[in-house]
Motif scaffolding. Structure first.
Motif, PDB file in Angstrom:
ATOM      1  N   ALA A   1       0.823  -1.205   0.000  1.00 16.98           N
ATOM      2  CA  ALA A   1       0.000   0.000   0.000  1.00 16.98           C
ATOM      3  C   ALA A   1       0.861   1.260   0.000  1.00 16.98           C
ATOM      4  CB  ALA A   1      -0.920  -0.007   1.215  1.00 16.98           C
ATOM      5  N   ILE A   2       1.965   1.230   0.757  1.00 14.18           N
ATOM      6  CA  ILE A   2       2.854   2.395   0.801  1.00 14.18           C
ATOM      7  C   ILE A   2       3.491   2.622  -0.563  1.00 14.18           C
ATOM      8  CG2 ILE A   2       5.004   3.289   1.765  1.00 14.18           C
ATOM      9  CD1 ILE A   2       4.242   1.938   4.408  1.00 14.18           C
ATOM     10  N   PHE A   3       3.970   1.532  -1.185  1.00 13.29           N
ATOM     11  CA  PHE A   3       4.577   1.671  -2.515  1.00 13.29           C
ATOM     12  C   PHE A   3       3.552   2.144  -3.541  1.00 13.29           C
ATOM     13  CE2 PHE A   3       7.996  -1.198  -0.914  1.00 13.29           C
ATOM     14  CZ  PHE A   3       9.071  -0.388  -1.242  1.00 13.29           C
ATOM     15  N   ALA A   4       2.315   1.686  -3.390  1.00 13.53           N
ATOM     16  CA  ALA A   4       1.263   2.124  -4.317  1.00 13.53           C
ATOM     17  C   ALA A   4       0.997   3.617  -4.176  1.00 13.53           C
ATOM     18  CB  ALA A   4      -0.015   1.331  -4.078  1.00 13.53           C
ATOM     19  N   LEU A   5       0.932   4.082  -2.934  1.00  8.68           N
ATOM     20  CA  LEU A   5       0.725   5.510  -2.703  1.00  8.68           C
ATOM     21  C   LEU A   5       1.879   6.339  -3.259  1.00  8.68           C
ATOM     22  CD1 LEU A   5      -0.723   5.486   0.941  1.00  8.68           C
ATOM     23  CD2 LEU A   5      -1.951   5.989  -1.184  1.00  8.68           C
ATOM     24  N   LEU A   6       3.112   5.853  -3.044  1.00  4.80           N
ATOM     25  CA  LEU A   6       4.267   6.560  -3.596  1.00  4.80           C
ATOM     26  C   LEU A   6       4.222   6.594  -5.123  1.00  4.80           C
ATOM     27  CD1 LEU A   6       7.138   5.218  -1.278  1.00  4.80           C
ATOM     28  CD2 LEU A   6       6.124   7.502  -1.282  1.00  4.80           C
ATOM     29  N   GLY A   7       3.785   5.495  -5.720  1.00  2.00           N
ATOM     30  CA  GLY A   7       3.692   5.444  -7.177  1.00  2.00           C
ATOM     31  C   GLY A   7       2.649   6.403  -7.713  1.00  2.00           C
ATOM     32  N   VAL A   8       1.483   6.433  -7.035  1.00  2.64           N
ATOM     33  CA  VAL A   8       0.432   7.355  -7.469  1.00  2.64           C
ATOM     34  C   VAL A   8       0.892   8.802  -7.323  1.00  2.64           C
ATOM     35  CG1 VAL A   8      -1.875   8.196  -6.939  1.00  2.64           C
ATOM     36  CG2 VAL A   8      -1.441   5.743  -7.013  1.00  2.64           C
ATOM     37  N   GLY A   9       1.548   9.116  -6.215  1.00  3.61           N
ATOM     38  CA  GLY A   9       2.036  10.472  -6.005  1.00  3.61           C
ATOM     39  C   GLY A   9       3.077  10.866  -7.034  1.00  3.61           C
TER      40      GLY A   9
ATOM     41  N   LEU B   1       2.728  13.839  -9.854  1.00  2.00           N
ATOM     42  CA  LEU B   1       3.739  14.894  -9.943  1.00  2.00           C
ATOM     43  C   LEU B   1       4.308  14.980 -11.357  1.00  2.00           C
ATOM     44  CD1 LEU B   1       5.511  17.018  -8.593  1.00  2.00           C
ATOM     45  CD2 LEU B   1       7.101  15.187  -7.937  1.00  2.00           C
ATOM     46  N   LEU B   2       4.586  13.798 -11.948  1.00  5.61           N
ATOM     47  CA  LEU B   2       5.113  13.783 -13.299  1.00  5.61           C
ATOM     48  C   LEU B   2       4.092  14.315 -14.302  1.00  5.61           C
ATOM     49  CD1 LEU B   2       7.324  12.991 -15.302  1.00  5.61           C
ATOM     50  CD2 LEU B   2       6.351  10.677 -15.354  1.00  5.61           C
ATOM     51  N   ALA B   3       2.832  13.923 -14.153  1.00  2.98           N
ATOM     52  CA  ALA B   3       1.782  14.385 -15.063  1.00  2.98           C
ATOM     53  C   ALA B   3       1.589  15.895 -14.952  1.00  2.98           C
ATOM     54  CB  ALA B   3       0.475  13.656 -14.757  1.00  2.98           C
ATOM     55  N   SER B   4       1.647  16.405 -13.710  1.00  3.02           N
ATOM     56  CA  SER B   4       1.514  17.841 -13.507  1.00  3.02           C
ATOM     57  C   SER B   4       2.683  18.602 -14.141  1.00  3.02           C
ATOM     58  CB  SER B   4       1.440  18.150 -12.009  1.00  3.02           C
ATOM     59  OG  SER B   4       1.394  19.540 -11.776  1.00  3.02           O
ATOM     60  N   THR B   5       3.890  18.059 -14.022  1.00  9.97           N
ATOM     61  CA  THR B   5       5.069  18.691 -14.617  1.00  9.97           C
ATOM     62  C   THR B   5       4.965  18.720 -16.140  1.00  9.97           C
ATOM     63  OG1 THR B   5       6.436  17.927 -12.765  1.00  9.97           O
ATOM     64  CG2 THR B   5       7.577  18.601 -14.787  1.00  9.97           C
TER      65      THR B   5
END
Length: 209
Positions: free
Chosen positions: A16-24, A28-32
């Protein structure tokens, strides 16, 4: 010695932690990328607008009082503004190949039904039938365009030349300046006034005499 591994609950928490990090990271990449694309679109639109005004300023700064004859033999004023179409004779056309031709050129600006500002140019001033101009799209996404000509007294008119006292207007006179008002995406209303130095120079000479 007994080794202890991860429990199922611990594995689920780690996933779950890795999934949250991946989504974040993805957000961030999409926003950039989105910000970069928006900035690029903004820069391209600004460059296009600047090139348009540079081309118009270059033509109007070299405007000269030389009427022409169209393909039907009729006289056309040196500078004609009619139905939001601007046409003029300009000087100072480069001739790097030293060809035997005039340094004068006929150009026009017209908004088509696609919202594109078209610059047309004719190398030959007095036109022959069947001769097509060279056309360049200067600006796109234009909603409306309004052109006005200012006479020496500062009065504006949507047409040039302007008839006076019901007499036929002279074909070899130039306005003091030309104004263009564009409603163009993404800038909204943009207004620019181009002075005609030749006309201003004539006015200054008349004032000193």
């Amino acid at each position: 010695m007994k080794q202890r591994g991860f429990t199922l609950l611990e594995l689920l928490v780690a996933v779950a932690i890795f999934a949250l990090l991946g989504v974040g990271s993805y957000r961030l990449l999409a926003s950039t990328i989105s910000t970069r694309d928006a900035a690029r679109t903004h820069d391209l639109a600004l460059m296009q607008l600047q090139r348009t005004f540079t081309a118009m300023n270059r033509d109007l700064a070299q405007a000269t009082a030389r009427p022409i004859r169209d393909q039907y033999g009729d006289t056309v004023p040196a500078l004609q503004l009619k139905d939001n179409n601007l046409e003029l004779t300009r000087a100072g056309v480069p001739n790097p190949l030293k060809q035997v031709r005039s340094d004068l050129q006929r150009v026009s600006y017209q908004l088509n039904n696609k919202g594109e500002l078209i610059r047309s140019s004719w190398q030959q001033l007095d036109r022959d039938r069947g001769v097509n101009p060279q056309q360049t799209i200067l600006l796109t996404k234009i909603k409306t365009m309004t052109l006005k000509a200012y006479n020496p007294t500062g009065s504006a008119s949507p047409e040039w030349p302007v008839a006076q006292n019901y007499n036929k207007p002279p074909v070899d006179t130039l306005p003091r300046s030309v104004e263009i008002v564009l409603n163009v995406e993404p800038w909204g209303e943009v207004r620019r006034i181009f002075a005609l130095p030749q006309q201003l120079e004539n006015e200054q000479k008349s004032a000193t005499q």
